[in-house]
Design a protein around this motif. Structure first.
Motif, PDB file in Angstrom:
ATOM      1  N   LEU A  93       0.797  -1.220   0.000  1.00  0.00           N
ATOM      2  CA  LEU A  93       0.000   0.000   0.000  1.00  0.00           C
ATOM      3  C   LEU A  93       0.831   1.272   0.000  1.00  0.00           C
ATOM      4  CD1 LEU A  93      -2.817  -1.070   2.499  1.00  0.00           C
ATOM      5  CD2 LEU A  93      -2.891  -1.071   0.003  1.00  0.00           C
ATOM      6  N   THR A  94       2.071   1.210   0.499  1.00  0.00           N
ATOM      7  CA  THR A  94       2.879   2.427   0.568  1.00  0.00           C
ATOM      8  C   THR A  94       3.925   2.503  -0.532  1.00  0.00           C
ATOM      9  OG1 THR A  94       4.410   1.399   2.152  1.00  0.00           O
ATOM     10  CG2 THR A  94       2.571   2.664   3.058  1.00  0.00           C
ATOM     11  N   GLY A  95       4.450   1.362  -0.963  1.00  0.00           N
ATOM     12  CA  GLY A  95       5.366   1.345  -2.100  1.00  0.00           C
ATOM     13  C   GLY A  95       6.777   1.769  -1.785  1.00  0.00           C
ATOM     14  N   GLY A 127      14.259   4.774   0.081  1.00  0.00           N
ATOM     15  CA  GLY A 127      14.678   3.496  -0.465  1.00  0.00           C
ATOM     16  C   GLY A 127      13.513   2.668  -0.974  1.00  0.00           C
ATOM     17  N   LEU A 128      13.824   1.506  -1.515  1.00  0.00           N
ATOM     18  CA  LEU A 128      12.814   0.573  -1.998  1.00  0.00           C
ATOM     19  C   LEU A 128      12.721  -0.613  -1.044  1.00  0.00           C
ATOM     20  CD1 LEU A 128      13.715   0.460  -5.811  1.00  0.00           C
ATOM     21  CD2 LEU A 128      12.244   2.073  -4.600  1.00  0.00           C
ATOM     22  N   TYR A 129      11.533  -1.118  -0.865  1.00  0.00           N
ATOM     23  CA  TYR A 129      11.363  -2.253   0.032  1.00  0.00           C
ATOM     24  C   TYR A 129      11.843  -3.554  -0.619  1.00  0.00           C
ATOM     25  CZ  TYR A 129       8.645   0.465   3.388  1.00  0.00           C
ATOM     26  OH  TYR A 129       8.258   1.381   4.330  1.00  0.00           O
ATOM     27  N   ALA A 143       1.662  12.579   0.687  1.00  0.00           N
ATOM     28  CA  ALA A 143       1.403  11.155   0.505  1.00  0.00           C
ATOM     29  C   ALA A 143       0.364  10.646   1.500  1.00  0.00           C
ATOM     30  CB  ALA A 143       2.701  10.365   0.630  1.00  0.00           C
ATOM     31  N   ARG A 144       0.449  11.114   2.748  1.00  0.00           N
ATOM     32  CA  ARG A 144      -0.547  10.719   3.752  1.00  0.00           C
ATOM     33  C   ARG A 144      -1.900  11.355   3.457  1.00  0.00           C
ATOM     34  NH1 ARG A 144       3.900  11.552   7.252  1.00  0.00           N
ATOM     35  NH2 ARG A 144       3.137  13.650   7.725  1.00  0.00           N
ATOM     36  N   SER A 164      -0.156   5.617  -3.306  1.00  0.00           N
ATOM     37  CA  SER A 164       0.459   4.300  -3.478  1.00  0.00           C
ATOM     38  C   SER A 164       0.897   4.149  -4.935  1.00  0.00           C
ATOM     39  CB  SER A 164      -0.541   3.192  -3.116  1.00  0.00           C
ATOM     40  OG  SER A 164       0.063   1.915  -3.241  1.00  0.00           O
ATOM     41  N   PRO A 165       2.026   3.460  -5.192  1.00  0.00           N
ATOM     42  CA  PRO A 165       2.502   3.313  -6.568  1.00  0.00           C
ATOM     43  C   PRO A 165       2.186   1.941  -7.158  1.00  0.00           C
ATOM     44  CG  PRO A 165       4.278   2.767  -5.092  1.00  0.00           C
ATOM     45  CD  PRO A 165       3.049   3.000  -4.237  1.00  0.00           C
ATOM     46  N   VAL A 166       2.057   1.869  -8.485  1.00  0.00           N
ATOM     47  CA  VAL A 166       2.012   0.568  -9.155  1.00  0.00           C
ATOM     48  C   VAL A 166       3.198   0.395 -10.093  1.00  0.00           C
ATOM     49  CG1 VAL A 166      -0.449   0.143  -9.018  1.00  0.00           C
ATOM     50  CG2 VAL A 166       0.454   1.445 -10.940  1.00  0.00           C
ATOM     51  N   ASN A 167       4.097   1.370 -10.127  1.00  0.00           N
ATOM     52  CA  ASN A 167       5.339   1.131 -10.852  1.00  0.00           C
ATOM     53  C   ASN A 167       6.091  -0.011 -10.187  1.00  0.00           C
ATOM     54  OD1 ASN A 167       4.751   4.148 -11.464  1.00  0.00           O
ATOM     55  ND2 ASN A 167       6.295   3.556 -12.965  1.00  0.00           N
ATOM     56  N   SER A 168       7.134  -0.480 -10.836  1.00  0.00           N
ATOM     57  CA  SER A 168       7.857  -1.627 -10.294  1.00  0.00           C
ATOM     58  C   SER A 168       8.669  -1.279  -9.056  1.00  0.00           C
ATOM     59  CB  SER A 168       8.758  -2.255 -11.362  1.00  0.00           C
ATOM     60  OG  SER A 168       9.632  -1.303 -11.923  1.00  0.00           O
TER      61      SER A 168
END
Length: 466
Positions: free
Chosen positions: A20-22, A28-30, A212-213, A218-222
């Protein structure tokens, strides 16, 4: 399963929080805290099992206790159901001795990104209903991500979708999948700039944590980890089916590095994968990084015949560098802080060696892309899209390999009819389910490449769907 930031400055989060947060708060990236693995029995079964069954097994590994077995198979069966033109989802075609093409374009928007987006739609709906929440989903696209997101998320309750596409830098078919969906919750935004401009706007919105809050962004990019795990499934399925002839090698047309990363993830899961060839177009920063050990961005991306790969900064490269530096967030942060300032970073020697142990990379220009379109057709009778043609040319560019070789066909040639016709004299037809695409009414909003303008539009259009 918990998830950590590649840059090491954020607390770990759950799978659904990652979904949900991306993007992590530290920029950084998760990534998963550790790598799970499929059992040898699951790997073998993937060769013949229904696609949804293997997808559910992979999903359960990464979701952990947050998703039951029943929910996982329910979500994957819905994602890989009757909306696919081929019941095999990602069918494999043999085109020569030990040589195959993996067709990833049988989904609703005719691109490989449907494989992930159709699953993400169900995951979003599941999580939002459980949390009684709503999301504003944003997507920067070089062409295919946007169309796949629209086809998956149009009409989905609790979601407003905002797609940022570079003005004049996508094909007509790609554009119409974004602008002619008829979805009241879909907003197609034509940005005055290239893909990197659109991607920078999306990252800046996430960097503004208050915004963002406020809009539940939320993102759908990779950059969204769920995209990567979903794409890893077809590597597992394909490698399992061909492994009797030895480790399976893949050639991956690549812009943002997400699909190539998915191959590495499948390898970590235990799939019998050999080398992964990253095929880039003239925007060859990744190819040069593998050759020289220096990753550098250009001032602007170059417009090519393969527009979905016209990217000068590959977001997912950060994830593989994180792996290459031993998952050391402090080292990764230092490298990317320098990258933000100077536009380049030097890979430490051991990290460069680690990448070369798994990957090859090869850059292909437009002239070679045209040659590859013609060569593949002459050799096999297969009509490729220009992105897949980049892979056709690159597949012999790396080290000698043993075992089967699989080229990922990332989009249907009908998405790029002018290019195909100019080379082959063939005008590829749209499949039946979208044959009326040019007859549908378009809805698009032109916006400047200005963060405040984009944020204002999103604020004004949240929850406006009928």
């Amino acid at each position: 399963m918990r998830y950590i930031s590649t840059r090491g400055g954020s607390p770990s989060v759950s799978f659904f929080d990652t979904l949900l947060t991306g993007l992590a708060p530290d920029g950084g990236l998760y990534v998963p805290e550790g790598w799970p693995s499929l059992s040898s029995e699951q790997i073998k079964a993937a060769a013949t099992a229904p696609y949804a069954e293997t997808a559910a097994a992979v999903l359960r590994l990464f979701a952990g206790d947050e998703l039951s077995d029943a929910d996982a198979i329910g979500l994957t069966e819905e994602a890989y159901g009757g909306q696919w033109a081929n019941p095999g989802i990602t069918p494999l075609q043999q085109v020569g001795p030990g040589e195959y093409i993996l067709e990833l374009f049988h989904g609703p928007s005719l691109a490989f990104k449907d494989v992930a987006m159709q699953l993400l739609a169900g995951l979003y709906a599941h999580a939002l209903e459980a949390r009684n929440a709503r999301l504003s989903i944003v997507c920067a696209t070089s062409g295919d991500t946007g169309g796949a997101a629209v086809e998956a998320l149009k009409g989905v309750d609790r979601i407003d979708l905002f797609v940022l596409m570079p003005k004049g830098r996508v094909s007509d078919v790609q554009r119409r999948f974004m602008t002619a969906s008829g979805g009241d919750n879909v907003h197609a935004l034509s940005i005055d700039g290239d893909f990197d401009t659109a991607q920078a706007l999306v990252k800046a919105m996430f960097a503004d944590q208050a915004f963002a809050r406020e809009v539940a962004l939320s993102p759908v990019n990779s950059i969204n980890w769920a995209r990567i795990l979903a794409q890893s499934v077809y590597y597992v399925v394909t490698a399992s089916a061909l492994a009797v002839a030895g480790p399976v090698n893949f050639t991956v047309p690549s812009g943002n590095f997400g699909d190539a990363l998915a191959g590495y993830v499948a390898k970590k899961l235990g799939a019998p994968i050999g080398r992964i060839m990253i095929a880039t177009n003239a925007n060859d920063g990744i190819a040069r990084a593998f050759e020289t050990g220096t990753y550098a961005r250009t001032k602007a991306s170059i417009a090519t015949l393969s527009p979905a790969m016209d990217i000068s900064v590959a977001s997912n490269f950060e994830r593989i560098i994180h792996e290459a530096v031993g998952r050391d967030g402090a080292v990764l942060k230092q490298l990317y802080d320098g990258f933000a300032q100077s536009g380049s970073l030097d890979l430490p020697g051991p990290a460069h060696d680690m990448l070369k142990a798994h990957f090859d990379a090869f850059g292909v220009d437009d002239q070679e892309t045209r040659w590859a379109l013609a060569d593949c057709y002459e050799q096999t009778g297969e009509v490729l899209c220009p992105h897949t043609a980049v892979g056709w040319r690159a597949r012999f560019g790396g080290d000698e390999v043993t075992g089967p070789r699989v080229l990922l066909a990332t989009a249907h040639p009908a998405k790029f009819p002018e290019t195909v016709d100019s080379v082959l004299g063939i005008m590829p037809a749209l499949p039946r389910h979208c044959a009326d695409l040019y007859e549908r009414a378009e809805a698009v909003v032109d916006l400047p490449a200005d963060l405040s303008a984009v944020k204002a539009y999103i604020r004004q259009n949240i929850g406006t769907a009928a």
